[in-house]
Every structure is written in C-alpha cells, then in structure tokens.
Design an enzyme around this catalytic site. Structure first.
Site, PDB file in Angstrom:
ATOM      1  N   LYS A 104       0.813  -1.217   0.000  1.00 44.94           N
ATOM      2  CA  LYS A 104       0.000   0.000   0.000  1.00 44.94           C
ATOM      3  C   LYS A 104       0.848   1.269   0.000  1.00 44.94           C
ATOM      4  CE  LYS A 104      -0.855  -0.229   5.019  1.00 44.94           C
ATOM      5  NZ  LYS A 104      -0.188   1.013   5.426  1.00 44.94           N
ATOM      6  N   ASP A 105       2.162   1.144   0.272  1.00 40.74           N
ATOM      7  CA  ASP A 105       3.058   2.299   0.204  1.00 40.74           C
ATOM      8  C   ASP A 105       3.609   2.522  -1.198  1.00 40.74           C
ATOM      9  OD1 ASP A 105       2.777   2.779   2.921  1.00 40.74           O
ATOM     10  OD2 ASP A 105       4.542   1.606   3.468  1.00 40.74           O
ATOM     11  N   CYS A 131      -4.447   9.738  -0.667  1.00 39.35           N
ATOM     12  CA  CYS A 131      -4.623   9.617   0.777  1.00 39.35           C
ATOM     13  C   CYS A 131      -5.594  10.656   1.326  1.00 39.35           C
ATOM     14  CB  CYS A 131      -3.275   9.739   1.478  1.00 39.35           C
ATOM     15  SG  CYS A 131      -2.444  11.304   1.207  1.00 39.35           S
ATOM     16  N   ARG A 185       2.693   3.494  18.615  1.00 34.25           N
ATOM     17  CA  ARG A 185       1.263   3.769  18.747  1.00 34.25           C
ATOM     18  C   ARG A 185       0.644   2.930  19.851  1.00 34.25           C
ATOM     19  NH1 ARG A 185      -0.504   4.104  12.312  1.00 34.25           N
ATOM     20  NH2 ARG A 185       1.444   5.056  11.639  1.00 34.25           N
ATOM     21  N   SER A 222      -5.019   7.203   9.578  1.00 33.84           N
ATOM     22  CA  SER A 222      -5.718   7.030   8.310  1.00 33.84           C
ATOM     23  C   SER A 222      -7.076   7.711   8.316  1.00 33.84           C
ATOM     24  CB  SER A 222      -5.896   5.522   8.042  1.00 33.84           C
ATOM     25  OG  SER A 222      -6.931   5.271   7.140  1.00 33.84           O
ATOM     26  N   LEU A 223      -7.314   8.546   7.305  1.00 41.14           N
ATOM     27  CA  LEU A 223      -8.631   9.164   7.159  1.00 41.14           C
ATOM     28  C   LEU A 223      -9.705   8.111   6.909  1.00 41.14           C
ATOM     29  CD1 LEU A 223      -7.769  12.267   4.952  1.00 41.14           C
ATOM     30  CD2 LEU A 223      -8.558  12.296   7.312  1.00 41.14           C
ATOM     31  N   ARG A 224      -9.351   7.077   6.156  1.00 41.29           N
ATOM     32  CA  ARG A 224     -10.305   6.005   5.875  1.00 41.29           C
ATOM     33  C   ARG A 224     -10.771   5.360   7.171  1.00 41.29           C
ATOM     34  NH1 ARG A 224      -9.272   1.019   6.375  1.00 41.29           N
ATOM     35  NH2 ARG A 224      -7.047   1.440   6.395  1.00 41.29           N
ATOM     36  N   ARG A 225      -9.832   5.064   8.064  1.00 41.82           N
ATOM     37  CA  ARG A 225     -10.202   4.473   9.348  1.00 41.82           C
ATOM     38  C   ARG A 225     -10.983   5.463  10.195  1.00 41.82           C
ATOM     39  NH1 ARG A 225      -4.149   2.155  10.077  1.00 41.82           N
ATOM     40  NH2 ARG A 225      -4.399   0.159   8.972  1.00 41.82           N
ATOM     41  N   ARG A 281       0.858   9.472  14.973  1.00 39.69           N
ATOM     42  CA  ARG A 281       2.011   9.069  14.157  1.00 39.69           C
ATOM     43  C   ARG A 281       2.937   8.209  14.981  1.00 39.69           C
ATOM     44  NH1 ARG A 281       4.318  11.125   9.475  1.00 39.69           N
ATOM     45  NH2 ARG A 281       5.664   9.337   9.830  1.00 39.69           N
ATOM     46  N   GLY A 282       3.927   7.693  14.318  1.00 37.78           N
ATOM     47  CA  GLY A 282       4.870   6.798  14.975  1.00 37.78           C
ATOM     48  C   GLY A 282       4.723   5.395  14.416  1.00 37.78           C
ATOM     49  N   ASN A 283       5.730   4.563  14.655  1.00 35.69           N
ATOM     50  CA  ASN A 283       5.646   3.194  14.170  1.00 35.69           C
ATOM     51  C   ASN A 283       4.618   2.412  14.982  1.00 35.69           C
ATOM     52  OD1 ASN A 283       6.991   2.501  16.593  1.00 35.69           O
ATOM     53  ND2 ASN A 283       8.978   2.735  15.611  1.00 35.69           N
ATOM     54  N   VAL A 284       4.386   1.173  14.591  1.00 34.74           N
ATOM     55  CA  VAL A 284       3.315   0.384  15.200  1.00 34.74           C
ATOM     56  C   VAL A 284       3.489   0.266  16.710  1.00 34.74           C
ATOM     57  CG1 VAL A 284       2.303  -1.931  15.318  1.00 34.74           C
ATOM     58  CG2 VAL A 284       2.859  -0.926  13.099  1.00 34.74           C
TER      59      VAL A 284
END
Length: 325
Positions: free
Chosen positions: A89-90, A248, A161, A135-138, A155-158
């Site tokens: 997706k990137d 996006c 978060r 994510s705007l979708r989420r 923001r930030g990695n998984v």
C-alpha cells in the site's frame, strides 16, 4: 562447478528496506521464503531512510505519493541494492519505468483491528473515548460506527502507537492486523473488524518486492515465491484506486477476496463523505484472470453513484483534522 559459477554462487544479494521494526520484519519474512526457494543464496539487508521516516507530520497532510518508498526504490534503480521489500500500500501505481513489482508473496490478513489495554471492543468504549489513527479512511469508519467517540491523528511506528495507548494518551488505536502479526504483537488485538463492514486500504496486508525491469535473473528468483491469488487480489484493488485517483486525502476502502478455487474475485469498495454521514458501497464479482477489468468496473460504478461528489468536502475536512494533530 566452474570457478565462474562458484564465484557467482557466493554473490551476496543486497535487499533494500526501510529501517523500522515492521519493515525489517516483513523483509525477513520475504527472505525466509526466498531462502527456502533458493538454497545457498545469501542475502544482506540494507536499511534506507525515507522521507516518511523523517517527516513527522500526520500522513494525511502530505499530499505526495511514495513517501515511504521513493528513496528505497531509487537505490534499486541505481543498482545500490538488488531489490526492495515494501508494504504494497506504500507503493504508488506509477513506478519508475525502470522498475517493476516483480513479486507479491502470499498476503497476510488485510483486516483492521482495534487495540487497547482494557479489553474493550469498539461498541464498548465509553462515550468521548479518544481513538487514534493515521488514516482518514479508518477515522471516517470509526466515526460512522461510533459518532460519540473522539478520533485523533497519531504518528509513529506500530509499537509506538501501542505504547501511546498503554501510556494513556489514547484510549484505543486502530491498526492493520498484518503489521502487528509481523512484529509479534497480535496479543494486543482486542477486536478484528470484518473487511465488509470496515473496509481496509487497497493492498493492505500485502508485501511488494520491487526490482529493476531489466534484471531478469533477479525477477526469476523472486517469481518463485509469487502467490497468484494475492497478485490477482491486489491488482484489482490497485486498478480501482488508480481509476478513482483518490489518494490519501480521499478515503477509499477496497478489498478483493478470491473464491476457493481461485477462479473468481469479489471486490468490495467503499467511499465516504467527510463527515461520515454518507457512504457508497459497491460489490462486484469477476474473473481472477482479469483483475484490472474488475477494478476498473467497480471504479466506474462508484463514480456513477456519486463518488466524485463525496470528494468535494474533503479538503476543508483535512485542514480541520490537521489542527488536531
């Protein structure tokens, strides 16, 4: 074995990736499959910093494609690495003409999931609870399901978060199940959302391996771990988003699901208004052998039902959400 053949067999293949824990983990997953398919081949991971790693603004504010892959793919193009491993997706659809997505390994679950440290599902979160997402979708789908919640950018990695939830900065966060699984953190998942009711991003859960278009030897090696069903599914999803050209800043969810025999695909797609009050949902089944046709067909159905009109209110909505970041 000749001396030349022996020398060639000892060549170390350089593999480009971002340096995040998730990026390296999914690269290791791809390399484990490649080692099984190509015994004796040696691989070396080369981590590369990308614009998305340095720029800490929320993702939806960056009106630019490829912020997590451009520098890595440039290293492939220049021959500094032999191939690159990405989250699909990137990877934008308009890759450099010198490059090709040579391999899509077997896709992980594309579902989004809810994470919190209280064991509460989305419907159980208290009114006013703060839910984080990049994510705007989420965000829109959360608001649509629970308009009484407060959705905030994160923001930030998984793992960062998840730590923000544990630290109390957020009451919950929505993430991709595939990412949590790849770094061994599936135990923090409280709820898995169904792909029909909470539609994921196009390509979510899939890995893309990119090499130079003229590097036939590397492409042939990568093809050994290609998964035909996963390739067909993501091809339909990417054809859809390419025709819609949402990017996006216009939330679009899409997921294609193969049937048991792998001959047909069903593509689910959703677009949303900026306030979450309106949505268009489309489902269509087509041949797995013509995924691009299916994706383009679903895009046409969305546009005919007014997807373009829903896009109009998004610029102001993005600016407002950005103020919360």
């Amino acid at each position: 074995m000749t001396a030349a053949a022996a020398a060639a067999s000892k060549k170390v293949i350089r593999v480009g990736t971002r340096g995040s824990r998730l990026a390296v983990a999914q690269t290791e997953i791809a390399l484990a499959a490649l080692r099984r398919a190509n015994p004796g081949v040696k691989f070396e991971i080369v981590t590369i910093t990308t614009r998305g790693d340095v720029d800490r603004r929320p993702l939806f504010t960056m009106d630019e494609k490829g912020i997590f892959e451009k520098e890595v793919n440039e290293a492939v193009r220049k021959g500094e690495v032999d191939f690159a491993v990405h989250s699909l997706k990137d990877v934008p659809s308009d890759l450099s003409k010198d490059l090709v997505v040579a391999c899509i390994p077997k896709r992980a679950r594309p579902n989004d999931v809810l994470v919190n440290d209280k064991g509460l599902k989305l419907k159980e979160l208290p009114p006013g609870a703060v839910v984080g997402t990049s994510s705007l979708r989420r965000a829109v789908q959360i608001v649509k399901a629970r308009p009484d919640l407060k959705v905030r950018p994160i923001r930030g990695n998984v793992e960062t978060r998840v730590k923000k939830v544990i630290a109390g900065e957020y009451d919950a966060v929505v993430l991709a199940e595939a990412g949590l699984g790849r770094i061994g953190m599936k135990d923090v998942i409280v709820e898995r959302f169904g792909v029909n009711s909470f539609v994921p991003a196009p390509g979510q859960g899939a890995i893309a391996i990119v090499c130079r278009r003229d590097d036939k030897k590397t492409a042939a090696m990568l093809a050994k771990i290609e998964d035909a069903r996963s390739r067909s599914e993501v091809a339909a999803e990417r054809a859809l988003i390419e025709k819609i050209e949402g990017g996006c800043r216009f939330p679009l969810g899409a997921v294609a699901v193969s049937d048991r025999d792998g001959k047909t695909l069903t593509l689910h797609a959703s677009v949303f208004s900026s306030d979450g009050s309106k949505s268009i949902r489309v489902k269509k089944t087509g041949s797995a052998g013509a995924p691009e046709k299916l994706g383009a067909g679903v895009a046409g159905m969305l546009l005919k039902q007014g997807a373009g009109e829903l896009a109009q209110g998004w610029r102001q909505a993005v600016e407002e959400w950005n103020k919360k970041a």
